[in-house]
Design a protein around this motif. Structure first.
Motif, short mmCIF file in Angstrom:
data_model
loop_
_atom_site.label_atom_id
_atom_site.label_comp_id
_atom_site.label_asym_id
_atom_site.label_seq_id
_atom_site.Cartn_x
_atom_site.Cartn_y
_atom_site.Cartn_z
N LEU A 62 93.68 67.65 16.28
CA LEU A 62 94.19 67.62 14.69
C LEU A 62 95.86 67.42 14.61
O LEU A 62 96.30 68.07 15.34
N ASP A 63 96.32 66.11 14.23
CA ASP A 63 97.71 65.96 14.26
C ASP A 63 98.61 66.67 13.40
O ASP A 63 98.01 67.59 12.40
N GLY A 64 99.94 66.54 13.57
CA GLY A 64 100.60 67.24 12.59
C GLY A 64 100.55 67.17 10.98
O GLY A 64 100.66 68.09 10.47
N LEU A 65 100.37 65.84 10.68
CA LEU A 65 100.14 65.48 9.30
C LEU A 65 98.96 66.29 8.79
O LEU A 65 98.82 66.67 7.75
N ALA A 66 97.92 66.22 9.54
CA ALA A 66 96.60 67.10 8.88
C ALA A 66 96.91 68.56 8.95
O ALA A 66 96.34 68.93 7.95
N ILE A 67 97.60 68.94 9.83
CA ILE A 67 97.90 70.48 9.69
C ILE A 67 98.74 70.70 8.35
O ILE A 67 98.58 71.70 7.76
N LEU A 68 99.88 69.77 8.28
CA LEU A 68 100.72 69.98 7.15
C LEU A 68 100.12 69.90 5.85
O LEU A 68 100.09 70.64 4.80
N ARG A 69 98.99 68.87 5.97
CA ARG A 69 98.04 68.81 4.43
C ARG A 69 97.32 70.10 3.94
O ARG A 69 97.11 70.70 3.22
N SER A 70 96.97 70.63 5.24
CA SER A 70 96.17 71.87 5.09
C SER A 70 96.64 73.12 4.72
O SER A 70 95.93 73.88 3.96
N VAL A 71 97.80 73.07 5.14
CA VAL A 71 98.51 74.20 4.51
C VAL A 71 98.87 74.05 3.08
O VAL A 71 99.42 75.52 2.35
N GLU A 72 99.02 73.18 2.46
CA GLU A 72 99.27 72.74 1.25
C GLU A 72 100.29 73.50 0.44
O GLU A 72 100.55 74.00 -0.51
N GLY A 73 101.54 73.41 1.36
CA GLY A 73 102.80 73.76 0.93
C GLY A 73 102.98 75.26 1.11
O GLY A 73 104.07 75.91 0.64
#
Length: 242
Positions: A62-73
């Motif tokens: 799972l790349d960093g962008l996918a992790i970023l989107r998953s935490v939703e801010g």
């Protein structure tokens, strides 16, 4: 600067070791490190006391962008990469900052200050008093003085070079330097970040249509249009009940 609790996700051992060292030298507590995204995603499913994530864009599973989107801010995230062409995608995904490798101590310090500023604005918002029942207003520059503008007449705020501009029939310079300060000033107003640099008042949105890459074009009262990012578009649709 207070002691930040951070997590590092980096699949290159030398890069991970260097970033951990720089963070510790800057006064941070590195509470966990991961060499791939799947383990971090699983770790984040449980409640965690962490102030920021440092995410390599390219990681196994799972790349960093996918992790970023998953935490939703919910958690500030800083993306790291050796490839400058990913900068636009990083900020479009509402990353707090974007660091090019090799990361320097001075550039890391700027990223940590951004995280601290967001953390401070959130604490301020929690401690803010209940709103009064009169009109919510804020000052904007007018010559050598200021005039007061009603929040209800404002469609959105944008930040550019650490200056926040309000849009209320015209583009006006405010006294704020970040969107976090605007949110802290009006904690009960329900304003929504639709992009890293845009904060919109949902009541001012009168239309919405899909755009490329999961983004959305929103139409504002008065005829203006803005683009919501891939992260901001779903939150806006949810807020509008769409």
């Amino acid at each position: 600067m207070s002691r930040l609790r951070v997590v590092v996700a980096e699949d290159e051992a030398l890069s991970s070791k260097r970033l951990v060292r720089l963070l510790q030298e800057a006064g941070c507590d590195v509470v966990a490190t991961f060499a791939e995204g799947g383990g971090l995603a699983q770790w984040l499913r449980r409640p965690q006391d962490v102030d920021a994530l440092f995410l390599d864009i390219h990681m196994p599973n799972l790349d960093g962008l996918a992790i970023l989107r998953s935490v939703e801010g919910r958690i500030p995230a800083v993306l790291t990469t050796a490839f400058p062409e990913h900068a636009v995608e990083a900020f479009d995904s509402e990353a707090t900052d974007y660091l090019l490798k090799p990361i320097t101590a001075s550039r890391l310090e700027r990223a940590l200050k951004r995280i601290e500023a967001r953390k401070g604005s959130e604490v301020h918002a929690l401690a803010a008093p209940a709103p009064h029942h009169g009109p919510l207003r804020y000052p904007v520059q007018a010559g050598e003085g200021v005039v007061l503008v009603d929040l209800a007449k404002t469609t959105h705020f944008e930040v550019e070079n650490e200056v926040v501009y309000a849009h209320a029939g015209a583009r006006m310079r405010t006294q704020w330097t970040s969107l976090g300060e605007v949110e802290a000033a009006f904690p009960m107003a329900g304003m929504l970040r639709i992009h890293r640099h845009l904060l919109v008042r949902p009541e001012a949105v009168i239309g919405l249509r899909p755009s490329s890459g999961g983004r959305a074009i929103i139409r504002l009262a008065g005829g203006g249009e803005l683009e919501a990012s891939r992260g901001g578009a779903p939150r806006l649709r949810e807020r509008l009940g769409l």
